[in-house]
Design an enzyme around this catalytic site. Structure first.
Site, PDB file in Angstrom:
ATOM      1  N   HIS A  98      -0.853  -3.548  -3.367  1.00 53.11           N
ATOM      2  CA  HIS A  98      -2.292  -3.767  -3.684  1.00 53.11           C
ATOM      3  C   HIS A  98      -2.644  -3.286  -4.783  1.00 53.11           C
ATOM      4  O   HIS A  98      -2.504  -1.598  -4.223  1.00 53.11           O
ATOM      5  CB  HIS A  98      -3.061  -4.489  -2.406  1.00 53.11           C
ATOM      6  CG  HIS A  98      -2.987  -5.105  -1.712  1.00 53.11           C
ATOM      7  ND1 HIS A  98      -2.284  -6.090  -1.891  1.00 53.11           N
ATOM      8  CD2 HIS A  98      -2.885  -4.829  -0.441  1.00 53.11           C
ATOM      9  CE1 HIS A  98      -2.261  -6.882  -1.118  1.00 53.11           C
ATOM     10  NE2 HIS A  98      -1.980  -5.905   0.375  1.00 53.11           N
ATOM     11  N   HIS A 173       4.071  -2.608   1.527  1.00 50.57           N
ATOM     12  CA  HIS A 173       3.715  -3.267   3.043  1.00 50.57           C
ATOM     13  C   HIS A 173       4.591  -4.454   2.778  1.00 50.57           C
ATOM     14  O   HIS A 173       4.972  -5.058   2.083  1.00 50.57           O
ATOM     15  CB  HIS A 173       2.923  -2.611   3.503  1.00 50.57           C
ATOM     16  CG  HIS A 173       1.859  -3.074   3.193  1.00 50.57           C
ATOM     17  ND1 HIS A 173       1.038  -3.280   1.346  1.00 50.57           N
ATOM     18  CD2 HIS A 173       1.783  -4.928   2.775  1.00 50.57           C
ATOM     19  CE1 HIS A 173       0.789  -4.047   0.784  1.00 50.57           C
ATOM     20  NE2 HIS A 173       0.637  -5.242   1.921  1.00 50.57           N
ATOM     21  N   ARG A 193       3.481  -8.723  -5.742  1.00 52.20           N
ATOM     22  CA  ARG A 193       4.716  -9.071  -5.221  1.00 52.20           C
ATOM     23  C   ARG A 193       6.498  -8.772  -5.890  1.00 52.20           C
ATOM     24  O   ARG A 193       5.979  -8.085  -6.559  1.00 52.20           O
ATOM     25  CB  ARG A 193       4.400 -10.616  -4.944  1.00 52.20           C
ATOM     26  CG  ARG A 193       5.688 -11.013  -3.970  1.00 52.20           C
ATOM     27  CD  ARG A 193       5.988 -12.214  -3.842  1.00 52.20           C
ATOM     28  NE  ARG A 193       4.869 -13.496  -3.763  1.00 52.20           N
ATOM     29  CZ  ARG A 193       3.917 -14.112  -3.826  1.00 52.20           C
ATOM     30  NH1 ARG A 193       4.638 -14.176  -5.474  1.00 52.20           N
ATOM     31  NH2 ARG A 193       2.562 -14.541  -3.778  1.00 52.20           N
TER      32      ARG A 193
END
Length: 316
Positions: A98, A173, A193
């Site tokens: 992110h 993650h 992604r």
């Protein structure tokens, strides 16, 4: 509003989802591939709805816009700042990262960045998750991604029920199969992604990757988070502080018997993840069960609890 604000969650179907949200919490989920419960959300991609009181039927984001000062104190955020989810990882989630607020603000139409954290409600024996990477430089990271060297690149850590992990923006993650998690995060729906195990949907299409943006924001080298949990015993509850960060503070309340507590922040987000009991504000008592989610707003100065319950509590 001198009472808790109870909220109706929003459910999201995901390729990796399952039935745990129904089986463990009794939620009426839309399908057997339901991956996310947006439990306390003011985000436009899925607003929780108020279930009680004078604002019944109102979305949390709308409530924030129209009644922020009276219900949430002097919080200056333009949008409701946090998002509480329960995630059912019935199979592996994609490996992702992110952005922070600055990058998201520029590249995602003013969206917030996404720092988050996980409380492991349950997981299968031997469960693990992806947390960080082994690349030492940006060049090495890019080389390993471009050559599909995922076993060398990805850092896997074992987990057990009751574990807590902090996932700052920039951290690679992924939750892995057989994991049930409560997630507290900034109110953002921006995900880049990196790798999706070459999975395809029912039409044979792979999901989109976002490698250019991911490479922009991944922290290199990976930095582990040094967490120091603080536990306090009170009459009627043991409270563990998992983290106090720039974006949120998160606690676990283990409630047993009766107790009375001052509200220590302008407002508190509460998720009941186990047991049953009640919360009382003034002379009005509200029954609680596993799967309930509510906010204790600014006008509530103190509250009483009774029963045997586990709460995850947060505030900005």
């Amino acid at each position: 509003m001198m009472e808790p604000i109870f909220l109706q969650p929003v459910f999201k179907e995901r390729i990796w989802g399952g039935t745990a949200l129904r089986d463990r919490f009794g939620y009426a989920i839309p399908s057997d591939h339901t991956g996310e419960c947006w439990a306390i959300s003011g985000h436009p991609h899925g607003q929780s709805t108020v279930l009680n009181g004078e604002y019944k039927g109102m979305g949390l984001g709308d409530l924030w816009k129209k009644h922020r000062k009276e219900l949430f104190g002097d919080d200056q955020n333009e949008v409701f700042p946090l998002l509480t989810k329960i995630l059912d990882a019935n199979s592996d989630l994609s490996v992702q990262v992110h952005p922070d607020d600055e990058y998201a603000g520029i590249h995602e139409n003013g969206e917030l960045g996404k720092t988050e954290c996980w409380y492991i409600i349950d997981c299968k024996p031997g469960a693990e998750l992806v947390y960080g990477h082994h690349a030492r430089t940006k060049a090495e990271l890019e080389h390993m991604i471009n050559n599909g060297e995922w076993d060398r690149l990805l850092r896997r850590v074992p987990i057990r029920p009751g574990d807590f992990l902090f996932v700052p923006s920039g951290t690679i993650h992924a939750l892995c199969e057989g994991t049930l998690v409560l997630e507290t995060q900034q109110s953002s729906d921006t995900t880049y992604r990196v790798y999706d195990y070459d999975r395809t949907d029912e039409k044979g299409n792979k999901r989109e990757l976002h490698l250019d943006k991911a490479l922009d924001v991944i922290t290199v080298p990976h930095r582990d988070q040094d967490l120091h949990f603080e536990k306090e015993a009170h009459e009627g509850a043991t409270i563990t502080c998992f983290i106090r960060s720039k974006y949120f503070s998160v606690y676990k309340w283990e409630i047993s018997g009766e107790g009375e507590f001052p509200k220590t922040a302008p407002y508190l987000l509460v998720s009941v993840i186990g047991g049953s009991g009640s919360v009382t504000v003034g002379d009005k008592s509200f029954p609680l069960k596993k799967g309930d989610h509510f906010i204790l707003p600014n006008p509530v100065q103190s509250f009483r609890t009774e029963g045997k319950m586990e709460w995850i509590v947060s505030h900005p």
